[in-house]
Design a protein around this motif. Structure first.
Motif, mmCIF file in Angstrom:
data_model
loop_
_atom_site.group_PDB
_atom_site.id
_atom_site.type_symbol
_atom_site.label_atom_id
_atom_site.label_comp_id
_atom_site.label_asym_id
_atom_site.label_seq_id
_atom_site.Cartn_x
_atom_site.Cartn_y
_atom_site.Cartn_z
ATOM 1 N N HIS A 1 -2.453 9.156 40.695
ATOM 2 C CA HIS A 1 -1.615 9.115 41.949
ATOM 3 C C HIS A 1 -0.056 9.593 41.558
ATOM 4 C CE1 HIS A 1 -4.922 7.190 44.074
ATOM 5 N NE2 HIS A 1 -4.924 6.296 42.948
ATOM 6 N N LYS B 1 -5.785 -2.585 43.410
ATOM 7 C CA LYS B 1 -5.790 -1.130 43.018
ATOM 8 C C LYS B 1 -6.620 -1.029 41.610
ATOM 9 C CE LYS B 1 -2.607 -0.260 45.926
ATOM 10 N NZ LYS B 1 -2.887 0.491 47.038
ATOM 11 N N GLU C 1 5.367 7.779 40.362
ATOM 12 C CA GLU C 1 6.083 7.204 41.597
ATOM 13 C C GLU C 1 5.094 6.158 42.276
ATOM 14 O OE1 GLU C 1 5.344 10.474 41.118
ATOM 15 O OE2 GLU C 1 7.154 11.011 40.232
ATOM 16 N N TRP C 2 4.097 6.440 42.574
ATOM 17 C CA TRP C 2 2.933 5.497 43.396
ATOM 18 C C TRP C 2 2.907 4.052 42.555
ATOM 19 C CZ3 TRP C 2 -1.442 3.441 41.122
ATOM 20 C CH2 TRP C 2 -2.409 2.957 42.141
ATOM 21 N N SER D 1 6.274 5.798 34.863
ATOM 22 C CA SER D 1 5.620 4.850 35.913
ATOM 23 C C SER D 1 6.059 3.400 35.577
ATOM 24 C CB SER D 1 4.038 4.642 35.323
ATOM 25 O OG SER D 1 3.606 4.084 34.294
ATOM 26 N N ALA E 1 6.455 2.154 42.362
ATOM 27 C CA ALA E 1 6.706 1.717 43.894
ATOM 28 C C ALA E 1 5.966 0.138 43.974
ATOM 29 C CB ALA E 1 6.144 2.468 44.904
#
Lengths: 850, 179, 203, 443
Positions: free
Chosen positions: D223, D7, D226-227, D51, D230
């Motif tokens: 993003h 990422k 939550e992204w 986050s 996760a």
């Protein structure tokens, strides 16, 4: 910013409930509960705690890790444990770590017996060491300066000395070098650590790493006694503690913390100046002139000679007092002059008399500040004084206020001030133009009293500089003004003081209890002498003298012209400190009788004195002094009189008696009482009340007995235009004078004449740094070495006054003066300025012990 | 509640001598005298026990505390005393005076940085307690076995460093092992 | 060229009592190369407090003088208006500032844990030996703390250019290249065109 | 959960990624622009907090929470990016800065907005000369574009960014020491409290974050929190750069999801120890983390699991040690490093590291007894918790763990070295005797 209000809270330590002021660090707060927490690096006077030694770890409920109690402010309801196993094992561990590289040479170490590391190892250590590796061994002791020796084996890197250098003296010469276990205390490139306050690191060192070369191995704590007294070597009047051996010898001086006076620091002059007391060259018996020679004489003979000469001269006698003349001596001198001889001509100021009315205004309690007000001031205005040379401890005080309490500093001086880097606004005026600068400042501050146009150019200031200073001052709450006595010197002195009062008026100082003025005088006890009546126009208690006498400058003229025939010099050598050296030379030459009280016979006295009485050193004296802020403090006898020295009060009383007016005094305290009874605003004061820390007379009810004096009103006089050419200014050196010359440790600091010039002027004159020049004015000339100063106002040259040779007093005459500067032939360029050229005899040339 | 008193066995039986009369009576009258005479007669053959002091001296025990002595290192000849003044601190009679000074390369008096420039013991005051010896971290001061220090002037009894360092003339005999 | 000393320079030395104390030099009394003065002044302007510029200033002075000599420190002190001792204190604290004239360029060989387990000590010793053999001058060769390139262990930094992984066999060429002032082990420097670690090629 | 999850490093294969046009073409600076123009400071802060991003510098403290400690007020506030990556075993920040400097600058902008800072500093270690030059160039580009300076992205916000180079001192990676170094002092750690969030740089509130932490922020803003949350497990959210070095076949940086088994990292991604060698121990979080052994290989790589095993995740820099490495020289190397890097301010660290090195040297030279091992172990406990900062602990903990896990080997080493030394003594002694008799050959 007003003094902070302190709130009390309660907390629990080792199971007992204790009260302490909120925010106190735990180590200090614990003391209120009789709990001692060991520490090395903590010292609140050095600023923020560093937490480096880790000795003071304690357990605080609610905190998982042990905390350093030196950095934890106590809070209400805190629960602290200093005796748990965890704390004990941490303490044992730290002591073990500290000792692994600390040599156990306590029997040899100078600190032995008064060593915190010794005490803490006994009290909190585990009593064993498991370190079997070889310890570090190095050459020792090593010189760190002519005054301080360093033993790096013993150093525990507690940060105290380097923090002092960096955060108190701000000279930033002593630093940590290298890193980790290689860290050591040192200076740049093997240079010595020389600064006016370097000796304080000796008091701070918690181990024997820093030792005084003057005290090294002289005694053990159990060999000596301590005697509290006062240092009388400068107007700061720091409280000192003298270490005395065998009731007869001063071995050491260190600070006796008095937050209202010195804050626990001491300059090197105060610390090592005691050596002069035991100098071989000190005068220990009276001397009487026999033809061209001065010969030692019995007291009775000397007194008889002096009294006969004085009786002959009668009202034709004049007297100058200076230096550390005590209030009592000043009072008795006044008695001798006014009552016994009928002469009003006595003075204690070199630059001209202070107007009696102005003297009373300046003494007003609402106009004067106390030293500790500096700590809490919003702005500190420094007017034409170089504190570090004239009252060093006040310099530290100003730095502290600026650094710790964010006080703003405004300097208004002729010479670039050492406080400039700390200053919010720094104003430079031409030497001698303080009056114009103050008038301009008063005008900028909106005082209606200031008149005249182009004041800043009359002052020789950069346009806008005074405006910037006024900007800072206008926004201020409490202002403390430190002003140098020299602004009141000379013919325009009264107008300059008037301008100063106009500034004070515009700042509203009278209405603010924590604002005020503090004079920085030239003589140690200038204020006390004035208040005891040693001034041509003032009787004791600042009342008008029944008959006005001549100020010093006129005395010189009158002696030269034969109008006066005798001169008494009480701790004063006019050739060293008074302007117009030439004129004084004539005066002394013409005078029929010169009677001096001195501890060292200077050239002038050797040539001109008729009778010389040995003066007491401050360690032998009993009496009181008045601090520039009005605090009366006691000088106390610490050792027996050396040689045939007698108490000076008794000599003055005896002389007065032999001249026909015996004062009714039989002991030193009796003189003090008589003085207090005579001076209205000291009424009812006792020596007990003065005690160990002194008392400000302004804080007592009797202060209302001060003769009434209103603040001046009406417009200020218009200051004169500046003279054209290179304008001469002088700056006294802290290291000038007989004390430094005769203290073996300090001798290396004796100043050498130097001419400070702006780079532009130097370029114009074709001279560079280190060149020899000749400075001439009014037919007199002297030699000096050039030093360039970027911050110097072009058109100015500054010389050092008080040097043994080439004293600037040869050129000064009390008015702004211009000089000619010429390069002397044969000088080598680039030979660095001998600012503090080490004199030949180093510390090795000290006298043998005891 | 106090414990009830239980008398303890504190009766002392007095042993009495023989009653007057008879053999026992005679013993009672002359026994002690005879025993005394036995001692006296037993010594008849001995020489007089008087020591002809000062020609003859009583030997002292090895740990007898007499005149002090300052020691030097045998190999280098340097003084052991570093002038630490611990003896001064320990002395209950305050009879020691030490003024220390610093060794220089040209004038190395002791091992280390420091030496005693002045070391004086005022023998008129000394009580010979030996604390100085105990306090000394370098075994520099020791106590010898001389006790003959009488003199005509008190000032002569202030022993200087030179006197203390000098090899003392040991005038007092030492008691031998088991003597 | 040096291994870490047992004790630092100056520890065992007294000050020279004949010399003047090192106070803040008056700007009028010190000559400073113009470029150095400009770079120090620029650095001082970048920060709210001029003292922050000390490290950049010392690094700049070191570039000019080859090391943080007393003269270099005096020049920085005059421009920054601090005492030379303040600068000495910093210069001796930081590893990359040299307080001795031991070379104006450097070869740092990493010998910390990650390199240690890949035999860095031998590589360092080989380089140090080569430097002695080839009489390498004006270059500071030393073992250094972790240089943050453990993926290419054992490695060295040659004037800031990271080369690795090294073996003892590379020592000769490395020192020769440094001596002749040419690129050291071309293609094996981090950031070189197409630089790959040996196992990345395999992958 | 195996293998890499790229990422942060998604675009790292892009050529010339360090250039502004390439970075922008790939959507760079979008997040910063969004944060500066379309979001309030609170929103930025909320997103970071939501986050669950934890500081990647070693302590693992929530980045959003840390930023929220910055007090309100008009005083000047500061952001410092800690790029003084000096922990042995760590080299992730070097790669991040070198490959994608603009990502860090964008992260700094977002961090500064969250902390309301108007001045930001990237404190990069002096040894990273190449990387500092690249950052300098990138910063210049950003200033030219108006992304830095007054009114960034045309907003009302100002931000000055200075790349400040250290000059070689490990301790400057400690956040308060970093501040001292940045203020132009010796990089000595400060006493806490006050914490930097209240009184940091120039006495102002200061947010200090690691390079990797800040590099993560653009993606979070882009993003959404939550992204990010996760990815990973529990409180260890997001991906993490793991640097693996030492005795492995493929050393390097790997971006993984937290929670991946340790075995997968060492054996899977890094290829495990060289052929024929077995794992002896590994440092899971740089050289200051206590060592773990084979039995810990199957733990998930999370902050919590590592702490539970008696070590820490720290900078997630794994140094793998194979069974060819004797433990004593390793310990000596480690202790020597910390002795050299100790700032010398506080006593236990300065003297303790020094003493430990001395003891290890004696052990290595055959001059020690098993009792010394006890003393050494106790010295480590005496250091832990008594120091001003964590540097002392950083040596004491791994050394302590080595004594714990490899006591037998230490004892063997002591005995073997003693025996060797004794043999040497005997040899020298007898040689000397022979020499004295005049019968010996070369001495």
């Amino acid at each position: 910013m007003a003094r902070p209000q302190i709130k009390e809270i309660s907390f629990e330590i080792d199971g007992r409930e204790v009260r302490a002021p909120e925010g106190t660090m735990l180590v200090d707060a614990a003391k209120s509960g009789d709990v001692e927490i060991p520490y090395f690096c903590y010292e609140p006077k050095l600023g923020q705690p560093v937490g480096a030694c880790r000795m003071c770890l304690v357990e605080i409920e609610g905190m998982p890790k042990l905390q350093t109690s030196c950095s934890t402010p106590v809070k209400d309801g805190m629960v602290i444990n200093t005796t748990s196993d965890r704390v004990k094992s941490a303490q044992n561990a730290i002591v073990e770590f500290l000792l692994i590289n600390h040599p156990l040479d306590c029997p040899v170490c100078d600190k032995g017996g008064e060593c915190p590391l010794q005490d803490i190892s006994y009290g909190w250590g585990g009593g064993k060491s498991r370190f079997i590796e070889p310890k570090r061994h190095f050459r020792k002791p090593l010189e760190l300066s002519p005054l301080v020796a360093i033993d790096r084996e013993r150093c525990i890197l507690c940060y105290r000395c380097v923090r002092f250098s960096q955060e108190v003296a701000e000279d930033y010469q002593l630093v940590f070098l290298e890193r980790g276990d290689h860290t050591y205390v040192g200076t740049h490139d093997g240079r010595p650590y020389v600064g006016p306050f370097s000796g304080n690191i000796l008091d701070l060192c918690p181990v024997g790493a820093l030792t005084s070369t003057a005290y090294r191995f002289r005694a053990r704590p159990w060999d000596v006694e301590e005697a509290g007294s006062l240092c009388t070597l400068c107007p700061s009047q720091c409280n000192v503690q003298l270490t005395i051996r065998d009731d007869s010898k001063v071995l050491r001086a260190f600070a006796r913390d008095n937050p209202e006076v010195d804050d626990g620091w001491l300059c090197d002059k105060g610390r090592f100046g005691y050596q002069a007391i035991h100098s071989e060259e000190r005068l220990r018996a009276p001397m009487v002139r026999d033809g061209s020679m001065l010969r030692e004489a019995p007291w009775d003979h000397a007194l008889e000679q002096a009294a006969a000469a004085l009786t002959r001269a009668g009202a034709g006698t004049a007297a100058l007092a200076g230096g550390a003349t005590t209030n009592e001596e000043a009072f008795l001198l006044g008695h001798l002059m006014r009552e016994a001889l009928g002469s009003p001509h006595l003075d204690a100021r070199a630059g001209g008399a202070l107007d009696p009315q102005q003297a009373r205004v300046l003494a007003r309690p609402d106009l004067s500040a106390r030293v500790s007000d500096i700590d809490h001031a919003d702005v500190i205005l420094v007017v034409d004084t170089e504190l570090v040379e004239e009252a060093p401890i006040l310099d530290l005080r100003v730095r502290k206020a600026a650094r710790r309490n964010n006080a703003k500093v405004v300097t208004l001086t002729g010479r670039p001030s050492s406080l400039d880097p700390n200053a919010t606004a720094a104003v430079r005026f031409a030497p001698g133009a303080a009056e114009a600068a103050l008038s301009a400042l008063a005008a900028e501050l909106g005082s209606g009293r200031a008149t005249g146009s182009r004041l800043h150019s009359r002052a020789g200031c950069e346009p806008g500089a005074i405006g910037a200073a006024a900007e800072v001052l206008r926004a201020a709450g409490d202002v403390v003004v430190l002003w140098g006595e020299r602004i009141s010197d000379g013919a325009r002195g009264a107008s300059a003081v008037d301008a100063l009062l106009a500034v004070a008026g515009a700042l509203g100082i009278v209405d603010r209890p924590e604002s005020g003025l503090i004079e920085v005088p030239a003589a140690t006890n200038a204020r006390g002498m004035r208040e005891a009546g040693v001034a041509p126009g003032l009787a004791p208690g600042l009342t008008d003298a029944p008959e006005a006498g001549m100020p010093a400058a006129e005395i010189a003229g009158a002696l030269g012209a034969g109008e006066l025939s005798a001169l008494i010099l009480l701790h004063e050598d006019p050739l060293a400190t008074h302007p117009e050296r030439r004129r004084w030379q004539t005066a002394l030459d013409t005078a029929a009788t010169v009677i001096a009280f001195t501890d060292f016979v200077t050239t002038a006295l050797r040539d001109y004195a008729t009778v010389i009485f040995p003066a007491e050193s401050y360690a032998e004296k009993e009496g009181t002094l008045t601090h520039p802020d009005g605090r009366l403090q006691r000088v106390r006898q610490a050792i027996g009189h050396q040689g045939q020295v007698r108490p000076e009060w008794s000599v003055l009383a005896e002389l007065a008696g032999r001249c026909g007016a015996r004062p009714d005094v039989r002991s030193a305290p009796q003189v003090t009482q008589k003085l207090f009874a005579t001076v209205g605003f000291l009424d009812g004061l006792t020596l007990d009340e003065i005690g160990g820390k002194g008392v400000r007379w302004q804080d007592r009810d009797a202060a209302s007995n001060l003769p009434r004096a209103e603040l001046p009103e009406g417009t200020l006089e218009v200051p004169p235009e500046l003279p054209e050419g290179m304008r001469l200014g002088t700056v006294p050196s802290l290291w000038a004078g007989t004390t430094v010359e005769h203290a073996p440790s300090l001798r290396f600091l004796a100043p050498v004449q130097r001419a400070e010039l702006a780079p532009a002027d130097a370029h114009r004159l074709g001279v560079g740094s280190g060149d020899e020049v000749e400075v001439a004015a009014g037919g007199q000339r002297l030699r000096a070495t050039v030093a360039l100063r970027q911050a110097m106002q072009p058109g100015s040259v500054f010389l050092v006054s008080g040097t043994a040779d080439n004293n600037a007093t040869a050129l000064t005459n009390g008015v702004p003066r211009t000089v000619e500067i010429t390069k002397t032939a044969g000088a080598v360029n680039g030979a660095g300025p001998p600012a503090a050229a080490p004199a030949a005899p180093g510390p090795g040339a000290q006298p043998p012990p005891v | 509640m106090p414990e009830p008193h239980t008398p303890i066995d504190d009766v002392i039986t007095v042993q009495r001598g023989p009653e007057p009369g008879g053999l026992g009576g005679a013993y009672r009258a002359f026994g002690a005298t005879l025993r005394g005479l036995r001692t006296t007669l037993g010594r008849v053959a001995e020489k007089p026990p008087t020591y002809q002091y000062p020609e003859e001296k009583t030997p002292v025990y090895p740990r007898f505390r007499g005149r002090h002595k300052l020691q030097r290192f045998e190999d280098t000849g340097l003084e052991k005393c570093v002038g630490c003044s611990l003896c001064v601190a320990a002395c209950p009679a305050e009879c020691i005076r030490v003024v220390a000074a610093e060794n220089t390369p040209d004038n190395q008096v002791s091992a280390g940085e420091r030496y005693a420039a002045v070391y004086e013991i005022n023998m008129t005051r000394c009580i010979f307690c030996g604390y100085c010896e105990v306090a000394c971290p370098f075994d520099a001061i020791t106590m010898g076995n001389d006790y003959e220090m009488a003199d005509y002037h008190r000032s002569d009894l202030i022993f200087t460093k030179e006197m203390l360092l000098a090899d003392a003339i040991e005038k007092t005999p030492l008691r031998r092992e088991g003597e | 060229m040096r291994d870490r000393r047992t004790m630092p320079l100056g520890w065992d030395e007294a000050v020279d009592l004949e010399r003047d104390p090192a106070v803040v030099p008056d700007p009028a009394e010190v000559e400073v190369p113009e470029a150095l003065r400009a770079s120090i002044t620029a650095a001082m302007q970048r920060y709210p407090d001029r003292h922050s510029a000390v490290l950049p200033a010392l690094a700049a002075a070191q570039k000019v003088h080859g090391w943080c000599s007393p003269e270099a420190l005096r020049q920085v002190a005059a421009v920054m208006q601090v005492t030379p001792a303040y600068l000495s204190s910093l210069a001796s604290y930081y590893d990359m500032l040299r307080t001795e004239p031991i070379g104006s360029r450097y070869v740092y060989v990493c010998t910390s844990v990650a390199c240690h387990v890949r035999d860095a000590r031998a590589v360092y010793e080989a380089i140090a030996q080569e430097a002695r053999d080839q009489e390498l001058e004006d270059v500071e060769v030393r073992n250094f703390e972790c240089l943050g390139a453990c993926d290419m262990a054992p490695m060295a930094s040659v004037d800031g250019r990271y080369v690795g992984p090294l073996s003892e066999d590379d020592a000769h060429e490395l020192v020769a290249a440094v001596k002749e002032n040419r690129e050291v082990l071309p293609g094996r420097g981090l950031g070189d065109e197409g630089f790959r670690l040996p196992w990345e090629d395999k992958a | 959960m195996t293998g890499q999850l790229k990422k942060l490093t998604a675009n790292y294969d892009e050529p010339d990624l360090h250039r502004m046009e390439v970075y922008e073409r790939l959507g760079g600076y979008g997040s910063a622009r969004k944060a500066a123009l379309d979001m309030t400071q609170e929103e930025v802060l909320d997103q970071l907090e939501a986050s669950g991003l934890r500081g990647r510098g070693g302590a693992g403290f929530s980045m959003g929470k840390k930023a929220s400690f910055i007090p309100e007020g008009t005083m000047e506030k500061y952001l410092c990016c800690n790029a003084d990556e000096s922990e042995p075993g760590a080299f992730k920040d070097r790669v991040l800065m070198q490959r994608n400097p603009h990502q860090l600058i964008e992260g700094c902008i977002i961090g500064a907005i969250a902390a309301q800072a108007t001045r930001a500093f990237i404190f990069i270690r002096g040894e990273y000369e190449t990387q500092a030059k690249m950052l300098d160039a990138a910063v210049t580009e950003a200033y030219e574009k108006g992304y830095l300076g007054s009114g960034i992205f045309g907003s009302q916000t100002d931000l000055e960014l200075v790349v400040h180079r250290g000059q070689g001192a490990y301790i400057c990676g400690e956040e308060s020491a970093l501040l001292d170094a940045l203020e132009g002092k010796r990089g000595n750690p400060r006493l806490k409290p006050p914490f930097p969030a209240n009184q940091g740089l120039y006495q102002g509130p200061t947010l200090i974050n690691n390079v990797e932490t800040l590099c993560n922020t653009p993606a979070i803003i882009e993003h959404g929190p939550e992204w990010f949350a996760a990815m990973g497990v529990d409180k260890s959210t997001g991906t993490k750069m793991v640097s693996v070095s030492g005795n492995v076949q493929r050393a390097g940086n790997f971006e993984v999801e937290l929670g991946i088994p340790v075995r997968e990292i060492i054996y899977g991604l890094a290829g495990g120890p060289p052929e024929g060698r077995d794992l002896k121990c590994f440092f899971p979080g740089g050289s200051s983390a206590p060592v773990l052994t084979k039995e810990h290989l199957d733990l998930p790589f999370t902050y919590e699991a590592m702490a539970e095993a008696g070590s820490m995740l720290g900078t997630a820099s794994m140094i793998v040690v194979d069974d060819s490495q004797p433990i004593v020289p390793l310990a000596l190397n480690l202790a020597g490093f910390y002795r050299h890097e100790s700032c010398g301010k506080c006593v236990p660290c300065r003297e303790g590291t020094n003493w430990t090195v001395h003891m290890l040297e004696r052990i290595d030279q055959g001059d020690a007894t098993p009792m010394d091992l006890e003393i050494m172990a106790e010295v480590q406990t005496n250091i832990i918790g008594n120091c001003l900062c964590v540097l002392g602990d950083s040596m004491a903990m791994p050394i302590g763990s080595m004594i714990k896990h490899f006591r037998g080997e230490f004892e063997q080493h002591i005995e073997a070295a003693r025996a060797a030394r004794d043999r040497e003594h005997i040899r020298a002694f007898s040689a000397g005797e022979l020499a004295a008799a005049g019968e010996a050959g070369p001495a």
